[in-house]
Motif scaffolding. Sequence first.
Motif, PDB file in Angstrom:
ATOM      1  N   VAL A   1       0.825  -1.208   0.000  1.00 16.97           N
ATOM      2  CA  VAL A   1       0.000   0.000   0.000  1.00 16.97           C
ATOM      3  C   VAL A   1       0.863   1.264   0.000  1.00 16.97           C
ATOM      4  O   VAL A   1       0.624   2.178  -0.792  1.00 16.97           O
ATOM      5  CB  VAL A   1      -0.993   0.000   1.179  1.00 16.97           C
ATOM      6  CG1 VAL A   1      -1.810   1.281   1.210  1.00 16.97           C
ATOM      7  CG2 VAL A   1      -1.908  -1.216   1.099  1.00 16.97           C
ATOM      8  N   VAL A   2       1.862   1.329   0.854  1.00 18.65           N
ATOM      9  CA  VAL A   2       2.728   2.518   0.902  1.00 18.65           C
ATOM     10  C   VAL A   2       3.405   2.731  -0.447  1.00 18.65           C
ATOM     11  O   VAL A   2       3.495   3.865  -0.928  1.00 18.65           O
ATOM     12  CB  VAL A   2       3.769   2.417   2.043  1.00 18.65           C
ATOM     13  CG1 VAL A   2       4.814   3.511   1.949  1.00 18.65           C
ATOM     14  CG2 VAL A   2       3.070   2.467   3.408  1.00 18.65           C
ATOM     15  N   LEU A   3       3.850   1.652  -1.064  1.00 17.30           N
ATOM     16  CA  LEU A   3       4.504   1.758  -2.371  1.00 17.30           C
ATOM     17  C   LEU A   3       3.526   2.267  -3.435  1.00 17.30           C
ATOM     18  O   LEU A   3       3.890   3.087  -4.277  1.00 17.30           O
ATOM     19  CB  LEU A   3       5.088   0.413  -2.783  1.00 17.30           C
ATOM     20  CG  LEU A   3       6.144  -0.177  -1.830  1.00 17.30           C
ATOM     21  CD1 LEU A   3       6.563  -1.563  -2.295  1.00 17.30           C
ATOM     22  CD2 LEU A   3       7.335   0.745  -1.699  1.00 17.30           C
ATOM     23  N   ALA A   4       2.297   1.799  -3.388  1.00 18.77           N
ATOM     24  CA  ALA A   4       1.283   2.266  -4.345  1.00 18.77           C
ATOM     25  C   ALA A   4       0.919   3.722  -4.089  1.00 18.77           C
ATOM     26  O   ALA A   4       0.790   4.512  -5.036  1.00 18.77           O
ATOM     27  CB  ALA A   4       0.047   1.385  -4.264  1.00 18.77           C
ATOM     28  N   LEU A   5       0.783   4.097  -2.829  1.00 14.59           N
ATOM     29  CA  LEU A   5       0.431   5.483  -2.489  1.00 14.59           C
ATOM     30  C   LEU A   5       1.505   6.465  -2.961  1.00 14.59           C
ATOM     31  O   LEU A   5       1.189   7.592  -3.341  1.00 14.59           O
ATOM     32  CB  LEU A   5       0.205   5.633  -0.982  1.00 14.59           C
ATOM     33  CG  LEU A   5      -1.038   4.952  -0.410  1.00 14.59           C
ATOM     34  CD1 LEU A   5      -1.003   4.984   1.121  1.00 14.59           C
ATOM     35  CD2 LEU A   5      -2.318   5.572  -0.933  1.00 14.59           C
ATOM     36  N   ASP A   6       2.754   6.033  -2.954  1.00 10.44           N
ATOM     37  CA  ASP A   6       3.859   6.891  -3.398  1.00 10.44           C
ATOM     38  C   ASP A   6       3.775   7.245  -4.885  1.00 10.44           C
ATOM     39  O   ASP A   6       4.404   8.204  -5.329  1.00 10.44           O
ATOM     40  CB  ASP A   6       5.211   6.227  -3.114  1.00 10.44           C
ATOM     41  CG  ASP A   6       5.633   6.357  -1.661  1.00 10.44           C
ATOM     42  OD1 ASP A   6       5.027   7.159  -0.924  1.00 10.44           O
ATOM     43  OD2 ASP A   6       6.574   5.646  -1.265  1.00 10.44           O
ATOM     44  N   LYS A   7       3.028   6.473  -5.630  1.00  9.01           N
ATOM     45  CA  LYS A   7       2.920   6.698  -7.072  1.00  9.01           C
ATOM     46  C   LYS A   7       1.721   7.570  -7.456  1.00  9.01           C
ATOM     47  O   LYS A   7       1.564   7.918  -8.624  1.00  9.01           O
ATOM     48  CB  LYS A   7       2.815   5.357  -7.802  1.00  9.01           C
ATOM     49  CG  LYS A   7       4.061   4.514  -7.656  1.00  9.01           C
ATOM     50  CD  LYS A   7       3.908   3.190  -8.370  1.00  9.01           C
ATOM     51  CE  LYS A   7       5.187   2.381  -8.209  1.00  9.01           C
ATOM     52  NZ  LYS A   7       5.139   1.130  -8.928  1.00  9.01           N
ATOM     53  N   LEU A   8       0.884   7.917  -6.481  1.00  8.89           N
ATOM     54  CA  LEU A   8      -0.351   8.642  -6.781  1.00  8.89           C
ATOM     55  C   LEU A   8      -0.147  10.150  -6.813  1.00  8.89           C
ATOM     56  O   LEU A   8       0.715  10.689  -6.118  1.00  8.89           O
ATOM     57  CB  LEU A   8      -1.420   8.297  -5.737  1.00  8.89           C
ATOM     58  CG  LEU A   8      -1.793   6.822  -5.611  1.00  8.89           C
ATOM     59  CD1 LEU A   8      -2.794   6.633  -4.483  1.00  8.89           C
ATOM     60  CD2 LEU A   8      -2.330   6.278  -6.924  1.00  8.89           C
ATOM     61  N   SER A   9      -0.989  10.805  -7.576  1.00  9.58           N
ATOM     62  CA  SER A   9      -0.995  12.272  -7.588  1.00  9.58           C
ATOM     63  C   SER A   9      -1.497  12.759  -6.226  1.00  9.58           C
ATOM     64  O   SER A   9      -2.080  11.991  -5.445  1.00  9.58           O
ATOM     65  CB  SER A   9      -1.923  12.788  -8.685  1.00  9.58           C
ATOM     66  OG  SER A   9      -3.273  12.459  -8.368  1.00  9.58           O
ATOM     67  N   ALA A  10      -1.310  14.012  -5.962  1.00  3.86           N
ATOM     68  CA  ALA A  10      -1.699  14.598  -4.680  1.00  3.86           C
ATOM     69  C   ALA A  10      -3.183  14.403  -4.384  1.00  3.86           C
ATOM     70  O   ALA A  10      -3.558  14.010  -3.272  1.00  3.86           O
ATOM     71  CB  ALA A  10      -1.341  16.082  -4.649  1.00  3.86           C
ATOM     72  N   SER A  11      -4.028  14.676  -5.348  1.00  4.26           N
ATOM     73  CA  SER A  11      -5.474  14.579  -5.094  1.00  4.26           C
ATOM     74  C   SER A  11      -5.920  13.122  -4.909  1.00  4.26           C
ATOM     75  O   SER A  11      -6.732  12.830  -4.025  1.00  4.26           O
ATOM     76  CB  SER A  11      -6.270  15.249  -6.212  1.00  4.26           C
ATOM     77  OG  SER A  11      -6.016  14.611  -7.445  1.00  4.26           O
ATOM     78  N   VAL A  12      -5.369  12.213  -5.703  1.00  2.16           N
ATOM     79  CA  VAL A  12      -5.734  10.802  -5.550  1.00  2.16           C
ATOM     80  C   VAL A  12      -5.176  10.259  -4.228  1.00  2.16           C
ATOM     81  O   VAL A  12      -5.863   9.514  -3.518  1.00  2.16           O
ATOM     82  CB  VAL A  12      -5.255   9.968  -6.758  1.00  2.16           C
ATOM     83  CG1 VAL A  12      -5.533   8.484  -6.552  1.00  2.16           C
ATOM     84  CG2 VAL A  12      -5.923  10.462  -8.040  1.00  2.16           C
ATOM     85  N   TYR A  13      -3.959  10.624  -3.891  1.00  2.00           N
ATOM     86  CA  TYR A  13      -3.370  10.227  -2.598  1.00  2.00           C
ATOM     87  C   TYR A  13      -4.269  10.680  -1.455  1.00  2.00           C
ATOM     88  O   TYR A  13      -4.571   9.905  -0.545  1.00  2.00           O
ATOM     89  CB  TYR A  13      -1.963  10.813  -2.442  1.00  2.00           C
ATOM     90  CG  TYR A  13      -1.402  10.619  -1.052  1.00  2.00           C
ATOM     91  CD1 TYR A  13      -0.829   9.415  -0.686  1.00  2.00           C
ATOM     92  CD2 TYR A  13      -1.464  11.644  -0.096  1.00  2.00           C
ATOM     93  CE1 TYR A  13      -0.322   9.214   0.592  1.00  2.00           C
ATOM     94  CE2 TYR A  13      -0.963  11.451   1.174  1.00  2.00           C
ATOM     95  CZ  TYR A  13      -0.390  10.236   1.518  1.00  2.00           C
ATOM     96  OH  TYR A  13       0.089  10.045   2.791  1.00  2.00           O
ATOM     97  N   THR A  14      -4.694  11.921  -1.505  1.00  2.57           N
ATOM     98  CA  THR A  14      -5.537  12.471  -0.442  1.00  2.57           C
ATOM     99  C   THR A  14      -6.836  11.676  -0.318  1.00  2.57           C
ATOM    100  O   THR A  14      -7.220  11.270   0.786  1.00  2.57           O
ATOM    101  CB  THR A  14      -5.841  13.958  -0.714  1.00  2.57           C
ATOM    102  OG1 THR A  14      -4.605  14.666  -0.723  1.00  2.57           O
ATOM    103  CG2 THR A  14      -6.760  14.541   0.335  1.00  2.57           C
ATOM    104  N   THR A  15      -7.486  11.440  -1.434  1.00  2.00           N
ATOM    105  CA  THR A  15      -8.745  10.688  -1.426  1.00  2.00           C
ATOM    106  C   THR A  15      -8.537   9.283  -0.872  1.00  2.00           C
ATOM    107  O   THR A  15      -9.312   8.808  -0.033  1.00  2.00           O
ATOM    108  CB  THR A  15      -9.345  10.614  -2.845  1.00  2.00           C
ATOM    109  OG1 THR A  15      -9.573  11.944  -3.314  1.00  2.00           O
ATOM    110  CG2 THR A  15     -10.639   9.825  -2.872  1.00  2.00           C
TER     111      THR A  15
END
Length: 168
Positions: A36-50
């Motif tokens: 999960v942490v590895l996937a979250l690192d690849k997300l844009s700011a808005s998608v990460y936030t959501t």
Amino acid sequence: MSPNVLSEELVVLLLTVSTIFGGVMAGFFFTYSASVVLALDKLSASVYTTMMQEINETVLNVVFGIVFFGAIVVPTVSAAVVLLLGDWTTQSGQLFLAGVVIYFIGTFAVTMRIHIPINEYIATWSTASLPNDWAVVRTRWGRWNHVRTTAAIASFILYIAALVSLGA
């Protein structure tokens, strides 16, 4: 049954239940760190936030609460029993107590002092207007998750070693 046999059976039971809770939490944190942490690192700011807001709401459920708090309450009670029975002088007692201290500081305290405040901060974010430090927060959250993962695994290994030392 003699009191010694009863106290030994109680210690084995408490250490076993502590090990089960600790193992489940070590697995949870490891899985989170390794995926999960590895996937979250690849997300844009808005998608990460959501995603973080969704994850932080979803994880607050009864099953997770029982395991999360069980992994601190049961070992704490077990440590008190080990201390009261004088088993802290044995190899198994020392291994177990070391595991409890590592779990408490490296996992529980990190969650309470680092992750919960960060999660509360993330909950205030709007995808339309993100704070300038969002990437720093994401990195900090992930780094500290790796710390609590390492602590949970180390604690679990010490709990197993304590049980093996008991001959359980």
